[in-house]
Motif scaffolding. Sequence first.
Motif, PDB file in Angstrom:
ATOM      1  N   GLY A 148      13.784  -3.446  17.385  1.00  0.00           N
ATOM      2  CA  GLY A 148      14.530  -2.197  17.493  1.00  0.00           C
ATOM      3  C   GLY A 148      14.167  -1.238  16.385  1.00  0.00           C
ATOM      4  O   GLY A 148      13.194  -1.446  15.649  1.00  0.00           O
ATOM      5  N   PRO A 149      14.938  -0.152  16.249  1.00  0.00           N
ATOM      6  CA  PRO A 149      14.647   0.860  15.229  1.00  0.00           C
ATOM      7  C   PRO A 149      14.601   0.246  13.834  1.00  0.00           C
ATOM      8  O   PRO A 149      15.407  -0.625  13.500  1.00  0.00           O
ATOM      9  CB  PRO A 149      15.813   1.847  15.363  1.00  0.00           C
ATOM     10  N   ILE A 150      13.671   0.715  13.022  1.00  0.00           N
ATOM     11  CA  ILE A 150      13.508   0.193  11.666  1.00  0.00           C
ATOM     12  C   ILE A 150      14.423   0.961  10.719  1.00  0.00           C
ATOM     13  O   ILE A 150      14.373   2.191  10.661  1.00  0.00           O
ATOM     14  CB  ILE A 150      12.047   0.333  11.204  1.00  0.00           C
ATOM     15  N   PRO A 151      15.283   0.259   9.982  1.00  0.00           N
ATOM     16  CA  PRO A 151      16.167   0.951   9.029  1.00  0.00           C
ATOM     17  C   PRO A 151      15.363   1.703   7.973  1.00  0.00           C
ATOM     18  O   PRO A 151      14.269   1.281   7.590  1.00  0.00           O
ATOM     19  CB  PRO A 151      16.966  -0.197   8.397  1.00  0.00           C
ATOM     20  N   HIS A 152      15.921   2.802   7.514  1.00  0.00           N
ATOM     21  CA  HIS A 152      15.245   3.632   6.505  1.00  0.00           C
ATOM     22  C   HIS A 152      14.936   2.820   5.250  1.00  0.00           C
ATOM     23  O   HIS A 152      15.781   2.068   4.756  1.00  0.00           O
ATOM     24  CB  HIS A 152      16.116   4.822   6.141  1.00  0.00           C
ATOM     25  N   GLY A 153      13.731   2.959   4.756  1.00  0.00           N
ATOM     26  CA  GLY A 153      13.339   2.301   3.524  1.00  0.00           C
ATOM     27  C   GLY A 153      12.869   0.877   3.671  1.00  0.00           C
ATOM     28  O   GLY A 153      12.521   0.224   2.689  1.00  0.00           O
TER      29      GLY A 153
END
Length: 204
Positions: A148-153
């Motif tokens: 899924g979407p990659i968390p920021h950082g």
Amino acid sequence: MSELTSTSGYAEQADDLFVRYEALSAAETHAHWRHLFPEPPARILDIGAGTGRDAAWLVSLGHSVLAVEPVEALRLRAAKVHPEPEIEWLDDKLPDLPDTHARGETFGMVMLNAVWMHLTAEERSTGMARVAALLAPGARLFMSLRHGPIPHGRRMFDVTGEDTIALAAPHGLTAISHVRRNSILSENQARGVEWTALVFEKPS
């Protein structure tokens, strides 16, 4: 901006991670594969042990745990939050795990929960060989892969269960469970986050 690594973002988000991870029941998180755990007492290696939530739960089931965590902001605090004497903390890191190997120990179970997808293809190749060598005969490796979407950082790769099974096979590891599941967190469900849960067994 410096290049992201496998542990990028975790030190910076340590406070938030302790709130989120510790609020989530380990028994609920791992209910789907709990029936495949070894009978206590087993010696367990928890790689990427984070806040120590899982290590503490495993100890409560009658096991002893070597908790490997490379992020100091997590490891030092986790050792205070979970001071159980059956948890031993170690500063070590995939893919090579040099200090873990230097102990000359093998384990009846290895946990790699939400770790593997942070590694590059080259790191996963090296890491699989190193992890397989730490399994005692008949032991099991538990791995979860985030999709899924990659968390920021953070640095993540979309690693499939099929890829991981193929990588494990040359090291004698057989997949005995391969399940794709939704996140148990409502916020992650809304983002479309899913998980692949894999259990491998080493020949006796």
